[in-house]
Motif scaffolding. Sequence first.
Motif, PDB file in Angstrom:
ATOM      1  N   LYS A  20      11.243  -0.131  21.094  1.00  0.00           N
ATOM      2  CA  LYS A  20      11.974  -1.404  21.031  1.00  0.00           C
ATOM      3  C   LYS A  20      13.436  -1.188  20.678  1.00  0.00           C
ATOM      4  O   LYS A  20      14.231  -2.118  20.710  1.00  0.00           O
ATOM      5  CB  LYS A  20      11.326  -2.331  19.989  1.00  0.00           C
ATOM      6  N   LYS A  21      13.766   0.034  20.287  1.00  0.00           N
ATOM      7  CA  LYS A  21      15.154   0.366  19.954  1.00  0.00           C
ATOM      8  C   LYS A  21      15.751   1.102  21.155  1.00  0.00           C
ATOM      9  O   LYS A  21      15.635   0.650  22.270  1.00  0.00           O
ATOM     10  CB  LYS A  21      15.194   1.179  18.664  1.00  0.00           C
ATOM     11  N   ASP A  22      16.385   2.247  20.937  1.00  0.00           N
ATOM     12  CA  ASP A  22      17.079   2.934  22.041  1.00  0.00           C
ATOM     13  C   ASP A  22      16.347   4.190  22.517  1.00  0.00           C
ATOM     14  O   ASP A  22      16.972   5.114  23.003  1.00  0.00           O
ATOM     15  CB  ASP A  22      18.496   3.336  21.595  1.00  0.00           C
ATOM     16  N   ASP A  25      17.055   5.317  26.133  1.00  0.00           N
ATOM     17  CA  ASP A  25      18.436   5.788  26.289  1.00  0.00           C
ATOM     18  C   ASP A  25      18.578   7.205  25.730  1.00  0.00           C
ATOM     19  O   ASP A  25      19.201   8.076  26.359  1.00  0.00           O
ATOM     20  CB  ASP A  25      19.416   4.855  25.567  1.00  0.00           C
ATOM     21  N   THR A  26      18.002   7.411  24.556  1.00  0.00           N
ATOM     22  CA  THR A  26      18.057   8.737  23.930  1.00  0.00           C
ATOM     23  C   THR A  26      17.313   9.761  24.778  1.00  0.00           C
ATOM     24  O   THR A  26      17.820  10.858  25.034  1.00  0.00           O
ATOM     25  CB  THR A  26      17.443   8.675  22.516  1.00  0.00           C
ATOM     26  N   ASN A  28      16.666   9.730  27.974  1.00  0.00           N
ATOM     27  CA  ASN A  28      17.385  10.040  29.218  1.00  0.00           C
ATOM     28  C   ASN A  28      18.653  10.840  28.961  1.00  0.00           C
ATOM     29  O   ASN A  28      18.989  11.758  29.721  1.00  0.00           O
ATOM     30  CB  ASN A  28      17.707   8.742  29.973  1.00  0.00           C
ATOM     31  N   ILE A 241      21.783  10.589  16.069  1.00  0.00           N
ATOM     32  CA  ILE A 241      20.840   9.726  16.794  1.00  0.00           C
ATOM     33  C   ILE A 241      19.974   8.932  15.818  1.00  0.00           C
ATOM     34  O   ILE A 241      19.299   9.508  14.966  1.00  0.00           O
ATOM     35  CB  ILE A 241      19.969  10.558  17.762  1.00  0.00           C
ATOM     36  N   GLY A 243      17.219   5.442  15.038  1.00  0.00           N
ATOM     37  CA  GLY A 243      15.983   4.890  15.594  1.00  0.00           C
ATOM     38  C   GLY A 243      14.756   5.210  14.764  1.00  0.00           C
ATOM     39  O   GLY A 243      13.723   4.555  14.874  1.00  0.00           O
TER      40      GLY A 243
END
Length: 257
Positions: A20-22, A25-26, A28, A241, A243
């Motif tokens: 539900k967070k990133d 994105d992380t 990828n 990073i 999350g």
Amino acid sequence: MGNQMKFISWNVNGLRAVLKKDFMDTFNALDADFFCLQETKMQAGQATLDLPGYQQYFNYAERKGYSGTAIFAKHEPLNVTYGIDVPEYDTEGRVITLEYPKFYLITVYVPNSGQELKRLDFRQGFDAEFRKYTSKLAETKPVIYCGDLNVAHNPIDLKNPTSNHHNAGFTDEERNDFTAQLDAGFTDTFRHFYPDQKDIYSWWSYRFGARKRNAGWRIDYFVTSKALDDQLADAKIHDEIMGSDHCPVELTVNGLD
């Protein structure tokens, strides 16, 4: 498989939460050959990830919302095993092993000794069996294992070693067990490259604004058979990073294809 392989390990502290967070994105952005997770905290079917080009492997704990590991791999393994073949330690979804032509890859979530060290005996039993397991595999071909090992090995590996001595993750017993693992023919890859690097951690308590103050612990590792020392390219700790209460750690290795 290309000349260099990139490995990521991350204790996500709940895969459904981090999705539900990133997380995507992380995932990828890091674009790793292998993405190893710990503390997925889910059962089969509770989350579906669309990861084109990756094989997905999960090991779930019998207890709901607890422990659990996963590996997402760009390369098809020869073989996949779950656990370490010791029933006492194999109900909590803590280990996945992928076999490749030139190496074994293991994700591991080592038990936490807990409040008042209630689980220290269980943890030490796991450490001993895991050491046997990795040493046996290493007789065949090199081993790369990673994960939340729940131990800061030396005082340099946590912000407050004096006040945390005898606390879970920094007991003499846990530290000695990790020393014994390395003495069995393994390398702590981050210290291989950065033996004196201070103030670099992979876990911060959610309490007391620990992450803002960088009052952390380095408890997430890539550990490799000494036979691979000359092929290690670099190790990183991605403390930028967010999350989870842990950050991802990285290893790049040459010549595994």
